[in-house]
Design a protein around this motif. Structure first.
Motif, PDB file in Angstrom:
ATOM      1  N   LYS A 100       0.832  -1.208   0.000  1.00 18.17           N
ATOM      2  CA  LYS A 100       0.000   0.000   0.000  1.00 18.17           C
ATOM      3  C   LYS A 100       0.869   1.262   0.000  1.00 18.17           C
ATOM      4  O   LYS A 100       0.548   2.236  -0.667  1.00 18.17           O
ATOM      5  N   GLU A 128     -12.557  11.025  -0.844  1.00 19.83           N
ATOM      6  CA  GLU A 128     -12.399  10.200   0.349  1.00 19.83           C
ATOM      7  C   GLU A 128     -11.850  11.045   1.494  1.00 19.83           C
ATOM      8  O   GLU A 128     -11.113  11.980   1.298  1.00 19.83           O
ATOM      9  N   ASP A 132      -8.141   4.412   5.271  1.00 23.30           N
ATOM     10  CA  ASP A 132      -8.667   3.088   5.559  1.00 23.30           C
ATOM     11  C   ASP A 132      -7.689   2.098   4.954  1.00 23.30           C
ATOM     12  O   ASP A 132      -7.786   1.726   3.790  1.00 23.30           O
ATOM     13  N   ASP A 134      -7.236  -0.993   5.254  1.00 22.86           N
ATOM     14  CA  ASP A 134      -7.783  -2.260   4.770  1.00 22.86           C
ATOM     15  C   ASP A 134      -8.307  -2.136   3.345  1.00 22.86           C
ATOM     16  O   ASP A 134      -8.243  -3.073   2.569  1.00 22.86           O
ATOM     17  N   ASN A 135      -8.851  -0.979   3.015  1.00 21.28           N
ATOM     18  CA  ASN A 135      -9.411  -0.782   1.687  1.00 21.28           C
ATOM     19  C   ASN A 135      -8.554   0.101   0.793  1.00 21.28           C
ATOM     20  O   ASN A 135      -8.965   0.461  -0.300  1.00 21.28           O
ATOM     21  N   ALA A 137      -5.827   1.199  -1.857  1.00 18.94           N
ATOM     22  CA  ALA A 137      -5.407   0.557  -3.101  1.00 18.94           C
ATOM     23  C   ALA A 137      -4.073  -0.148  -2.930  1.00 18.94           C
ATOM     24  O   ALA A 137      -3.195   0.316  -2.228  1.00 18.94           O
ATOM     25  N   ASP A 138      -3.939  -1.299  -3.575  1.00 20.91           N
ATOM     26  CA  ASP A 138      -2.704  -2.066  -3.531  1.00 20.91           C
ATOM     27  C   ASP A 138      -1.823  -1.820  -4.739  1.00 20.91           C
ATOM     28  O   ASP A 138      -0.753  -2.396  -4.851  1.00 20.91           O
ATOM     29  N   ALA A 150     -10.449   1.275  -5.742  1.00 25.73           N
ATOM     30  CA  ALA A 150     -11.660   0.558  -5.386  1.00 25.73           C
ATOM     31  C   ALA A 150     -11.856   0.596  -3.883  1.00 25.73           C
ATOM     32  O   ALA A 150     -11.326  -0.214  -3.145  1.00 25.73           O
ATOM     33  N   GLY A 151     -12.586   1.586  -3.427  1.00 24.51           N
ATOM     34  CA  GLY A 151     -12.863   1.708  -2.005  1.00 24.51           C
ATOM     35  C   GLY A 151     -11.717   2.305  -1.212  1.00 24.51           C
ATOM     36  O   GLY A 151     -11.827   2.499  -0.029  1.00 24.51           O
ATOM     37  N   GLY A 152     -10.585   2.590  -1.840  1.00 25.75           N
ATOM     38  CA  GLY A 152      -9.427   3.086  -1.109  1.00 25.75           C
ATOM     39  C   GLY A 152      -9.495   4.579  -0.915  1.00 25.75           C
ATOM     40  O   GLY A 152      -9.907   5.311  -1.795  1.00 25.75           O
TER      41      GLY A 152
END
Length: 181
Positions: A100, A128, A132, A134-135, A137-138, A150-152
């Protein structure tokens, strides 16, 4: 603030034939050995840019420009300590998840490199507001689009929320200087 940090990085470090991006190109490396071609913005450059933007925004804390104390301005080591520590702490948390961290720093690199390189990224701001992990982006693709992945969330939105202007005694540095005038 994210857009301002990106613009500051671009103007100060990535613009011109003698910019640090060109002159010191060996400092732009990947933190992931398996992805040596995915270069990153060096952390000190990012932190300096965040501190500069924070100081500039502080000059307008009342909604109008307030001349910093001193003839040249008040962007000093003492004034930048709070934002520096907050940004460094946040990046340390993100670095604990290497993929991350790389995605963030490489994504910023893609967003600030000059258009002449052919890989100039989108510089629009993210909606955003939280980090977060956990969410988050990787991969860097999550940081080159409007939706931050995506959700990051954008890691630097946390700096926007952080109360980095507090002194060790708990008083607001900017607010205190306004009240004293």
């Amino acid at each position: 603030m994210v857009l301002a940090v990106i613009q500051t990085l671009r103007l100060q470090f990535f613009t011109g034939a003698k910019s640090p991006h060109i002159v010191y190109k060996d400092y732009f490396v990947s933190s992931i050995p398996e992805k040596p071609d995915e270069l990153e913005v060096p952390e000190p450059m990012l932190i300096l840019s965040v501190c500069a933007v924070h100081a500039t925004l502080g000059d307008y804390i009342t909604g109008e420009y307030i001349r910093p104390e001193g003839s040249v301005g008040a962007f000093t080591g003492d004034a930048a300590r709070g934002p520096y520590l907050a940004c460094k702490s946040l990046l340390d948390k993100i670095r604990a998840q290497p993929v991350k961290y790389h995605a963030l720093m490489h994504g910023l690199y893609l967003r600030v490199i000059p258009a002449s390189t052919g890989t100039h990224g989108n510089i629009s701001d993210s909606d955003e507001s939280d980090v977060d992990l956990d969410n988050m982006a990787d991969d860097a693709d999550g940081y080159t689009t409007n939706d931050a992945g995506a959700g990051g969330g954008s890691a630097f939105d946390e700096i926007d929320k952080a109360d980095v202007s507090k002194k060790p005694d708990g008083k607001q540095e900017m607010a205190q200087s306004v009240d004293e005038e």
